[in-house]
Each structure stands twice: as structure tokens, then as C-alpha cells.
Design a protein around this motif. Structure first.
Motif, PDB file in Angstrom:
ATOM      1  N   TYR A 106      -4.562  -8.427  13.943  1.00 20.71           N
ATOM      2  CA  TYR A 106      -5.139  -9.267  14.910  1.00 20.71           C
ATOM      3  C   TYR A 106      -6.671  -8.910  14.835  1.00 20.71           C
ATOM      4  CZ  TYR A 106      -5.364  -4.501  16.869  1.00 20.71           C
ATOM      5  OH  TYR A 106      -5.512  -3.079  17.097  1.00 20.71           O
ATOM      6  N   LEU A 107      -7.534  -9.991  15.500  1.00 22.56           N
ATOM      7  CA  LEU A 107      -8.973 -10.079  15.727  1.00 22.56           C
ATOM      8  C   LEU A 107      -9.075  -9.845  17.052  1.00 22.56           C
ATOM      9  CD1 LEU A 107      -9.894 -12.624  13.106  1.00 22.56           C
ATOM     10  CD2 LEU A 107     -10.572 -10.355  12.786  1.00 22.56           C
ATOM     11  N   VAL A 108     -10.041  -8.879  17.307  1.00 23.74           N
ATOM     12  CA  VAL A 108     -10.357  -8.712  18.701  1.00 23.74           C
ATOM     13  C   VAL A 108     -11.059  -9.685  19.527  1.00 23.74           C
ATOM     14  CG1 VAL A 108     -10.075  -6.200  18.409  1.00 23.74           C
ATOM     15  CG2 VAL A 108     -12.195  -7.071  18.469  1.00 23.74           C
ATOM     16  N   GLU A 109     -10.953  -9.653  20.765  1.00 26.92           N
ATOM     17  CA  GLU A 109     -11.648 -10.608  21.528  1.00 26.92           C
ATOM     18  C   GLU A 109     -13.290 -10.526  21.139  1.00 26.92           C
ATOM     19  OE1 GLU A 109     -11.707 -11.434  26.317  1.00 26.92           O
ATOM     20  OE2 GLU A 109     -11.193  -9.601  25.561  1.00 26.92           O
ATOM     21  N   GLY A 110     -13.771 -11.845  21.003  1.00 27.05           N
ATOM     22  CA  GLY A 110     -15.226 -11.728  20.547  1.00 27.05           C
ATOM     23  C   GLY A 110     -15.434 -12.104  19.159  1.00 27.05           C
ATOM     24  N   VAL A 111     -14.366 -11.749  18.542  1.00 26.45           N
ATOM     25  CA  VAL A 111     -14.403 -12.425  16.907  1.00 26.45           C
ATOM     26  C   VAL A 111     -14.021 -13.961  16.679  1.00 26.45           C
ATOM     27  CG1 VAL A 111     -13.672 -12.102  14.627  1.00 26.45           C
ATOM     28  CG2 VAL A 111     -13.963  -9.941  16.174  1.00 26.45           C
ATOM     29  N   ILE A 112     -14.960 -14.684  16.183  1.00 27.07           N
ATOM     30  CA  ILE A 112     -14.557 -16.061  15.882  1.00 27.07           C
ATOM     31  C   ILE A 112     -13.866 -15.939  14.605  1.00 27.07           C
ATOM     32  CG2 ILE A 112     -15.044 -18.517  16.049  1.00 27.07           C
ATOM     33  CD1 ILE A 112     -17.514 -17.508  17.657  1.00 27.07           C
ATOM     34  N   GLY A 113     -12.581 -16.510  14.662  1.00 25.11           N
ATOM     35  CA  GLY A 113     -12.006 -16.403  13.302  1.00 25.11           C
ATOM     36  C   GLY A 113     -10.248 -16.351  13.457  1.00 25.11           C
TER      37      GLY A 113
END
Lengths: 309, 367, 377
Positions: free
Chosen positions: C367-374
């Protein structure tokens, strides 16, 4: 592109413009080189090796002399040497230009990596850029319009080559040699000389394309510096229908399509990026399919060219 | 009858010597060119103060000198056989297909995807179906190149190259997206194939059975091209496709059949990478075998049988690369340079054919 | 120079505790003349790219160079070895021709099936693989895996970035969406958010471990979007560093020290310290001790280190980085702390739930955490 949030369309458009300007120059030079070679009736599939050797030698000379332009000159000379070897070898009877191209591609890459080991670490001077976006407030647009002199030179070269091919005696000779060996012989043109010279000049342009990669954008020498720019030249020339001005459009289109993937990701369209990275190839193939016809040979194709007969 | 036999006998003697002269030409010239290329590289090393003698000792040792060296060479040669055929077969029609890489990659992905479905089924069926999936994907990929050429007049060199790039992108998309095995972590791959679907190794050399398939494919292709009506028609059409069409040869069927067959073999190469080497489909499928195959085919002058020794030579050079790095401190690229010297020399030696009186059939017939 | 730290002690103990040291010394008897001495071992290093790439491979090669000075150790190296049958042949060749008894195939993709295949054939040779997840029930005894908690380094990079950014947008050029890369992206953003929770991080995947032009394009695309601090996870960060600096962005290094490429713009960098790791492993091997099969280490164990600060790092940034580093060194520090959502809104850690650096669950991050755009697919 309704799925793009407001303002992102222009952002992607500017990114593609910037990408076209940044990425297209090596495609432009290498396709002009291939175009000239093919006009004389030979195909050089080995320009990838020439380009990579040009990138290495350009970077090395720029580092050693401290002058990026000296690097460009060295890359052009090295490219011309590769072209000369290709041209001479293919002038021998029964020697296949496609095969020699591929062997020389290996040779060029091998020599570039062999001698290039010592130049991965040093930092060479890079080519300066001309700021054509001074009038704009947008840093994005200003950056997109930061243009390298080689890009402008490439466009001038394309126009000049188009004029030369169409209107000068040299152009007539190259065209005749490329279209029909028999006619050229009958007219007393020196086939071998014309083809060797054209291939050599084409090699020089490919060398410059490599120097652009290593000395301007991305501006560094490493073994992954080329991502197939030289191989793609053959495709772009056919795409451009052997018209030097067409090479400009083909290179710009290819560059812009190549910028699409990163640009879309940067505005938040992040899924399926591999497919966006394939955009330049899909686009080229699509246009080729749309514009080809089974009933006639490709318009503009030099008659002596082995791959279009 | 006896008369015919005696006639044949009287003709056979000069014929035999003439044919021998011609055939020895086809062996001696490339061998001399090989020696010349090697000499060129020796000079290249000598100028830099490196020992050419040690170099050749190591190439011999690493490529052919021991049982393991042979195993190393053979394992590298196998994908080159199938990749070389993918170029040589369409070449009979005068088609220059340079995108075999795409068919290898697609063949591998299709095999990897098929293995997911075939998991747990009766193994012999699973193995055949998985191989067929790879072959079919490759056949469709290069067959599409032929179809575009025949129906739309799209140049096959360019379309195959573009399709190779597209195939690699598609493969990456699939193995990192829809087909990804979450357990593959840092090397995105399709799920590992069932052990029952894997292709095993031969007792000796320690290489998998797929390697033998390449040799069979070369022989089969040679028979197809040299001993069947198809091969004959292809040779007629090969010199000039347009003229052949006018003469009424089934040019369309030839183009489609030959490109699809070529792609089928490349697809099989991809299948073997998955079923015998990697155990799953992943980005390592795009290892450049397709591009090496172009060179192999041209060096073999598109003769399927000649592909075998050429692929062995190329693979032997590559197999020695490690020793050269470790023992002589040469860059890994020195093998590329060596290949450059040798292959340029061999390709340029084409010019000598028929020029040397030593090999002239007339000289030996007259004698 | 810090004294040897907390985690090294148990590691050291593991070296000593391990059962019967079966090393490949016996194999040395069959070596070509002149190579073998009684107490000599030959150690092989295999790199997936050129060993001077300013990045992943260079970091390993620097580790190998440190081993070279150990008496009785011969180093053999091969670079640009593909993750195909090539690497199997390379390992085999190092064993057959050079009598290597310890091999470091350093690319993740070498593990399954290549190392596993060759390891089965050579039970007396030790294979040490970087990045893999060795497990006793699935993998041979003579294979080991090691890796470092470099995400912590990216977290510290993030703090430096958080202090340096004006636009509150930072950028990350990533090769592929795999766990090791995702952890770095998330750590980089969370580090920056520990400075200012409004910061967002834009990520662009290039899809290749080494592709200069696309890395440059990705960097430009990030700069175009207003990112003013950029870091990366590709094999050779040289192009990203130079391109970003040319666009007037700050940069944080990765893999190795890249400060020479952008002296003014370089903030700091997360570097591997393989010299220390390889020296201890090879020393153990030389002494006939068994190397543990599963080794991990972080800042405290000298597996990773930070580049010296560049001129643009403020004192307050240096202070916060030093404080955080002290907490990391003390042990038990968690970058992924609940409550935390991924960037699609799913909860990945509930309040009070922490994933410490040693948590193996982090090595299968998806996963990519909240705040990462992608997005990862």
C-alpha cells in the motif's frame, strides 16, 4: 479527457510539449541520419550502437577537454567513422547491410561500454540551453521552453536536408543512386562513393544524437543511457516517409507521446502506467497501419532499399 | 538401366569433387573469417597491453574447455536457436522480422497465465496445453506482423520492432497487475507453476529438455524449407513477393503461415523460459534473446542447420565472459567487442564467395 | 564512530551459536594450482548492473572492496549479470573454476529460482542473498538472506525534505511498486509529515530499474507539479539527482552518497553500509563459523548510514533528524504508526498499532499511505 481534473489537461499538455522538446532531439538526429543513409539505398540498422558510442565518446571528450561542444564534435567524428565502416563493408559484393548493421551495433555498444567504464563516475560539462520561455510566468512553461541549441540545429538541418534532396545536384545524385543503381550507373554517378558518404554522414548525425543524450538530456553517461533511440530510427524514417521534414514531426510526436506516461502519473492518473509508456510505439504502429496500403509500395521509399522491396 | 548407372557413375566423379569444393568453401571461408576476427580482437587486446594468449585460453576454458563449460554454453545457446529460427523462417520470403523478442515475451506470459488455469490438472495434458499456449501467443504475435504486411502493406521490420516494445510493456503490466502473485514480493511474477508442469533436466548435460527442442526445431525447419513444396514455393516467392503474387503463388498463405510458424517457435522459447528456467513469468523474459536471434540468423545465412553452430559460438563467447572479468579484469563488455570483431569479419567474408579459384567447381570438374 | 550497537550483539552471538560450521573449505583442494592456500577462501560477488552506477550496485561493490583487505580472502566479481540462466551459470562458474565457497548474488531477482537451484547442487557452498525472505521450511540450509531497514533512512530523508520544502509537495521517482520501494516511499512521506502534516508526496513509477531518459522525464514531471524536494529508488540515482538539481529542487540521496552530483542541493541520503555487513559475514565464514540464515539490521547495526548533511539543511532540521535518529538507535521506533490509512482510505494500522522496523510484515507492504499520490498497479 473528461477524467482529468480541472487544470490538469493544460498541465499534461505543457508536460508533453516540454517532453517533445527534451526527448525528441536524439530521435530527430538519428532519424535524419537514417533518412540520409536510406535515401542512398542502404539501411543501417546499427545506429543504436553508433548512438551509444557517440554518447560515450562525446561525454569522455567533454570531460577531458572541459568543453561540451568538443564532445559533440568528437561524437560526430566517431559516428562518421562507424558509418564509414558500415558503408565500406556493405560496398563489398553480397554483403548484407542489415546484418552488418546489427553486428556493428554490437560492436559500437561493446566499445562504448568497454571504454566507457571510467567515465561513468566523472561529471562532464553539459551543453547550455536557450531560454525561450522568458516571457511566461509559469515555471512549468519556462522549463518546457528551455531549448538546447542542438534541437534548433536539428530543425534547420532537416529543412536543409529536405532542400538539398529536392533541389540540389547532390540531392539528385543521392536520390538516383537510392532509387536505381542501373540508372545511376548509366548517368555515370559513383555509386559506392555516394553510398559510403551518405552512410558516413548518417553515422555522424547519430553520434550527435548520442552526445545530446550524454551531454544535455539526461546529461550523464551510463550503460542505460539509450532506451532504443537508435533502433527506433528505422521506424521513424518509414513513419516520415523518407521526408526529412517528416522526421521532425515524427520525432516530436514520439517525444511527446513518451512524456505522456510520467505526465499523467504526475497529475494523479496512475493506473496502467506501463501501457502509457507504450504510447509512442502504439501510436507509431497505429499511424503506420492507417497510412499503409497493400496495393502500392510505400510512397517515397527509395527503390534500392532492401527492406521495402 | 546399367547404361544409366554407368552414366551416373561417370558423371559422379567430377561432380563429387566439384560439390566438395563448393561445400568446403562454405566451411573454410567463415572459419577463416572467424580466425581473422579473433586475430583482430587479439590485436585490440595487445595494443592495450593485455595478453591475447591468456584471453583465448580463457575463452576456450569458459566456453568449451570442460564439461561444465559445455553445459554453460548449451544452456545459453538454446533460446538463441529458437530466436534465430524466428528470423530465418520469414527471411525465406524476403521478410526481415526483427521483433522475435515480442513473441518470446508473449509466449512466456501466455504460458505463465495458462499455468494458473492448468494447475492441478492431469500433468501430461497440462504440459502440452501450457506449451501450446506459449506457442499460440507467439504465433499470433508474429503472425500479426505477417497479416499486417499482407493485408495492409505495413513493413514487417518496423511493425515487429514496435510490437516487441508493446509486448514488453504488456508483459510488465500483466505481471505487475492482473497476473501478479502477491507472494512474489520484490520480483513481481505470475504464480509459480506447479512442479508437475515444470520441464525437467536431462541426465547430461545438466540442461533442461527444452534445449533439445531447439535442435529438433532447426532440423524440422530445414526439412520444411528444403524438402517440402512449401519451402520450394517460399523460395520462389522469396526473391520477389510481388512477382510471385502475379505468378499465382499463394503468397498470402505463405506469409501468414511462415510468420506464424516463426512466432510459434519464439513463443516456445518463452514457454521454456517459464516452464524450465524461471518457474513463473516475469520481467526477466525480456532478456534480449530475440535480438541475439537476429544476428544468429544472419550469420547462419538463414540456413536452419547452420543456426546450431552459430548459436553455439555466440553462447560460448558469452559463457566465457565471467572468467574474463574475474581472471583478466576485463570489462564485461569485452565479449561484445569480441563478437563485434568476429561477426563483422564473418559477414564481410560473404564478399569472398566464388572469388577464390581454390573452391571453383570448374577447376575441380576439369581436373 | 559509535560503539557497536544493540542489535549487533545478538547477531554476533548468532554467528557463534550456529551449529557445526560446514564451509566449503574442502572444495579448495581441487583448485587450479596457485590459487589455493590452506586458509584461503574465495568469495564471489555478483551484480545485476555496472558496479559504478552511483547506486545499488556501487553500494554492494564498495562492500566487496572492503572485504578484499581481509587476509586470506580472495574476491571475485562479475557485473551486469542478468536474472536468467546467466546468473546460474555465473554462480556455477565461480564455484567450478575459482572454488568460491561463499557467494553474494546481490540482486533480489537472483533468489528464486536461480540461487535455490544452484544451492541444491552445491550444499557445501554458502549463498548469501540480499533482500530475500529466507525461511527454514522452504529454503535450503546453505542459503541465507540479509537486508537492511533502509526505510528508516528514507524517513530521515523525509524529515530533511519536510524542513526544506516550500511548496509542501515532495516527489519520489520509483522503479517498480514492490514492497521495498513502497516502504521507502511511505517512510519518506511520513518523515516529512512529522515536520508538517500537510505535506504530500507525489510518486512516479518508471517501470524499469535503470532507464535514464524516463527517470529524467519523471523528475521533470515532478518538478512541473511543484515538487521541490525529490528522492528516488532506482538502481542508479545519478540522473534523478542531476535533473532535479538542474530544476532547482533539493534532493535526498539513496543507495550511495550522491552529494558530489549536486553539492548545493543535496540535503542528505540513505546509504547502505555493506562494508561493515560483508566484513562481519566474511570474517565469520573465514573462521569457520556459520552465518545466520536470516539477517536484518538497521542504523543501529551499521547496516545503513546517512550521508553527511548538505549546506541547505537548517539547524532545526539537523536537530530533529538527530533526535529521531537517537530514538531509532534506542530501538522499537515505528514509522508506520496507527491510526493510519492508505491512500485509498483503507485502514492499515489501528490506533495504538505500531509496526516497528524489525516487523517482517513490512517486507510484504502493498500500500501507499495517505498523502502519497500514486497507485501501485
Amino acid at each position: 479527457m473528461s477524467f482529468l481534473p480541472d487544470g490538469h489537461l493544460s498541465s499534461v499538455a505543457i508536460a508533453m510539449l516540454g517532453g517533445a522538446v527534451r526527448v525528441s532531439t536524439p530521435f530527430l538526429f538519428v532519424s535524419l541520419g537514417e533518412c540520409l543513409t536510406e535515401k542512398s539505398g542502404r539501411i543501417n540498422l546499427g545506429l543504436e550502437g553508433t548512438l551509444i558510442f557517440g554518447a560515450m565518446s562525446g561525454y569522455a571528450v567533454a570531460f577531458m577537454t572541459g568543453s561540451a561542444w568538443a564532445g559533440v564534435g568528437a561524437a560526430a567524428l566517431a559516428g562518421a567513422a562507424f558509418g564509414l565502416v558500415h558503408g565500406l563493408l556493405c560496398s563489398l559484393p553480397r554483403v548484407n547491410d542489415i546484418a552488418i548493421g546489427i553486428a556493428l551495433m554490437l560492436f559500437g555498444m561493446g566499445l562504448a561500454f568497454y571504454f566507457g567504464k571510467g567515465f561513468i563516475q566523472p561529471v562532464a560539462p553539459t551543453l547550455p540551453s536557450i531560454n525561450l520561455g522568458w516571457w511566461s510566468d509559469s515555471p512549468q512553461l519556462r522549463s518546457a521552453l528551455r531549448i538546447n541549441a542542438l534541437f534548433l540545429l536539428g530543425i534547420v538541418l532537416a529543412l536543409g536536408m529536405a532542400w538539398m534532396v529536392r533541389a540540389t545536384r547532390i540531392g539528385l545524385i543521392i536520390r538516383t543512386v537510392g532509387d536505381s543503381s542501373d540508372a545511376a550507373r548509366a548517368l555515370g554517378f559513383r555509386l559506392v562513393l555516394v553510398r559510403v558518404a551518405s552512410t558516413s554522414a548518417g553515422g555522424a548525425l547519430s553520434g550527435i544524437a548520442g552526445a545530446y543524450l550524454s551531454l544535455y538530456y539526461p546529461g550523464s553517461w551510463n550503460e542505460g543511457i539509450s532506451s532504443g533511440q537508435g533502433l527506433m530510427a528505422v521506424a521513424l524514417v518509414i513513419f516520415a516517409r523518407w521526408n526529412p521534414v517528416g522526421c521532425v514531426w515524427a520525432a516530436l510526436l514520439f517525444g511527446a507521446a513518451g512524456a505522456l506516461g510520467p505526465a499523467l502519473q504526475s497529475v494523479g492518473i496512475t493506473q496502467g502506467y506501463y501501457l502509457f509508456f507504450a504510447a509512442p510505439y502504439l501510436l507509431t504502429l497505429g499511424v503506420l497501419i492507417a497510412t499503409s496500403s497493400p496495393n502500392r509500395s510505400m510512397s517515397g521509399a527509395p527503390g534500392e532499399l532492401s527492406i521495402t522491396r | 538401366m546399367a547404361q544409366v548407372e554407368s552414366m551416373a557413375h561417370s558423371m559422379a566423379r567430377p561432380d563429387w569433387r566439384a560439390r566438395f569444393a563448393r561445400q568446403s568453401e562454405a566451411i573454410i571461408i567463415p572459419l577463416s573469417a572467424l580466425v581473422l576476427g579473433l586475430a583482430g580482437f587479439a590485436l585490440f587486446l595487445f595494443v592495450q597491453g593485455k595478453s591475447p594468449v591468456q584471453f583465448f585460453q580463457l575463452v576456450w576454458l569458459g566456453g568449451f574447455g570442460t564439461g561444465f563449460s559445455w553445459q554453460n554454453t548449451l544452456s545459453r545457446a538454446a533460446p538463441l536457436l529458437l530466436a534465430g529460427l524466428c528470423v530465418a523462417i520469414p527471411a525465406r520470403l524476403g521478410l526481415v522480422v526483427i521483433g522475435g523478442e515480442g513473441a518470446i515475451v508473449m509466449g512466456g506470459v501466455a504460458a505463465g497465465a495458462a499455468a494458473i488455469v492448468l494447475s492441478g490438472l492431469w500433468a501430461p495434458f497440462g504440459i502440452v496445453a501450457m506449451a501450446a499456449a506459449g506457442a499460440l501467443a507467439g504465433a499470433l504475435w508474429i503472425g500479426a506482423v505477417g497479416a499486417l504486411r499482407h493485408w495492409r502493406g505495413v513493413n514487417e521490420t518496423i511493425s515487429s520492432l514496435l510490437l516487441a516494445y508493446i509486448a514488453i510493456a504488456l508483459m510488465n503490466h500483466l505481471v505487475e497487475g492482473p497476473l501478479r502473485d502477491p507472494a512474489s514480493l520484490n520480483k513481481p511474477s505470475t504464480p509459480t507453476i506447479d512442479a508437475a508442469l515444470a520441464v525437467g533436466k536431462m541426465p547430461w548435460p545438466n540442461v533442461h529438455w527444452g534445449r533439445l527442442t531447439g535442435v529438433f526445431a532447426c532440423i524440422l525447419t530445414w526439412i520444411l524449407l528444403e524438402r517440402t513444396a512449401w519451402g520450394f514455393a517460399a523460395r520462389m516467392a522469396g526473391s520477389n513477393l510481388r512477382a510471385a503474387q502475379v505468378q499465382g503463388l499463394p503468397v498470402g498463405a505463405l506469409i501468414l503461415g511462415f510468420t506464424a510458424f516463426a512466432g510459434c517457435l519464439a513463443g516456445l522459447a518463452g514457454y521454456f523460459e517459464v516452464a524450465a528456467v524461471h518457474g513463473s513469468a516475469n520481467a526477466s523474459l525480456a532478456a534480449g534473446y530475440g535480438y541475439s536471434g537476429i544476428l544468429v540468423a544472419f550469420l547462419a545465412r538463414h540456413n536452419p542447420l547452420a543456426i546450431i553452430p552459430v548459436a553455439l559460438l555466440l553462447a560460448g563467447f558469452e559463457a566465457s565472459s565471467g572468467l574474463l572479468q574475474r581472471r583478466m579484469g576485463l570489462p564485461d563488455a569485452s565479449v561484445l567487442v569480441l563478437q563485434g570483431f568476429v561477426f563483422v569479419a564473418i559477414l564481410a567474408s560473404e564478399a569472398v564467395y566464388g572469388r577464390l579459384r581454390l573452391f571453383s567447381p570448374e577447376r575441380w570438374s576439369r581436373a | 564512530m559509535r560503539p557497536s550497537s544493540r542489535l549487533l550483539t545478538p547477531t554476533r552471538r548468532l554467528f557463534l551459536q550456529s551449529t557445526a560450521a560446514v564451509t566449503g573449505l574442502a572444495a579448495l583442494g581441487s583448485l587450479p594450482a596457485g590459487k589455493a592456500h590452506a586458509a584461503n577462501v574465495t568469495v564471489g560477488f555478483i551484480y545485476v548492473g555496472p558496479k559504478d552506477d552511483f547506486g545499488y550496485n556501487q553500494a554492494h561493490a564498495e562492500g566487496a572492496a572492503a572485504v578484499r583487505s581481509i587476509p586470506g580472502v580472495t574476491i571475485i566479481e562479475e557485473e551486469n549479470v542478468a536474472e536468467t540462466v546467466d546468473v546460474q551459470n555465473t554462480m556455477e562458474s565461480m564455484i567450478q573454476f575459482d572454488g568460491a565457497s561463499l557467494i553474494f548474488p546481490t540482486s533480489f531477482g537472483y533468489f528464486d529460482p536461480h540461487i535455490l537451484t544452484v544451492a541444491q547442487r552445491h550444499p557445501d557452498v554458502r549463498f548469501q542473498h540480499c533482500g530475500g525472505l529466507w525461511s527454514a521450511d522452504r529454503h535450503p540450509e546453505n542459503v541465507g538472506s540479509y537486508f537492511g531497514y533502509i526505510g528508516m533512512g528514507q524517513y530521515l530523508n523525509g524529515i530533511a525534505a519536510g524542513h526544506a520544502t516550500r511548496s509542501k509537495r515532495i516527489g519520489f521517482v520509483a522503479a517498480k511498486p514492490i514492497p521495498q520501494v513502497l516502504l521507502n516511499i511511505n517512510s519518506f512521506l511520513l518523515g516529512a509529515r512529522s515536520v508538517d502534516p500537510e505535506i504530500i508526496c507525489q510518486v512516479i513509477f518508471t517501470g524499469e530499474w535503470s532507464m535514464s531518459v524516463r527517470e529524467a522525464e519523471a523528475t521533470n514531471a515532478l518538478a512541473d507539479q511543484g515538487c521541490d524536494v525529490i528522492t528516488c529508488h532506482v538502481d542508479g540515482p545519478k540522473v534523478v539527482m542531476e535533473t532535479a538539481a538542474a530544476r532547482d529542487c533539493f534532493v535526498c540521496g539513496y543507495h550511495a552518497d550522491q552529494s558530489a552530483l549536486a553539492p548545493e542541493k543535496y540535503l542528505t541520503g540513505a546509504e547502505w553500509n555493506w562494508a561493515q555487513v560483508y566484513t562481519s559475514m566474511v570474517t565469520a565464514h573465514l573462521a569457520g563459523e556459520a552465518i545466520p540464515n536470516f539477517v536484518r539490521g538497521g542504523l543501529a547495526d551499521d547496516f545503513i548510514k546517512m550521508s553527511p548533511f548538505g549546506p541547505a539543511v537548517t539547524e532545526s532540521a539537523q536537530g530533529q533528524i538527530a533526535d529521531t535518529k537517537a530514538k531509532i538507535l534506542a530501538g522499537g521506533y515505528a514509522v508506520i504508526q496507527g491510526p493510519l490509512n492508505d491512500n485509498k482510505g483503507n485502514q492499515i494500522a489501528a490506533a495504538g498499532q505500531n509496526f516497528e522496523e524489525t516487523d517482517v510484515a513490512l517486507e510484504s507492504m502493498d500500500y501507499l499511505v495517505e498523502g502519497v499520490i500514486g497507485s501501485i498497479s
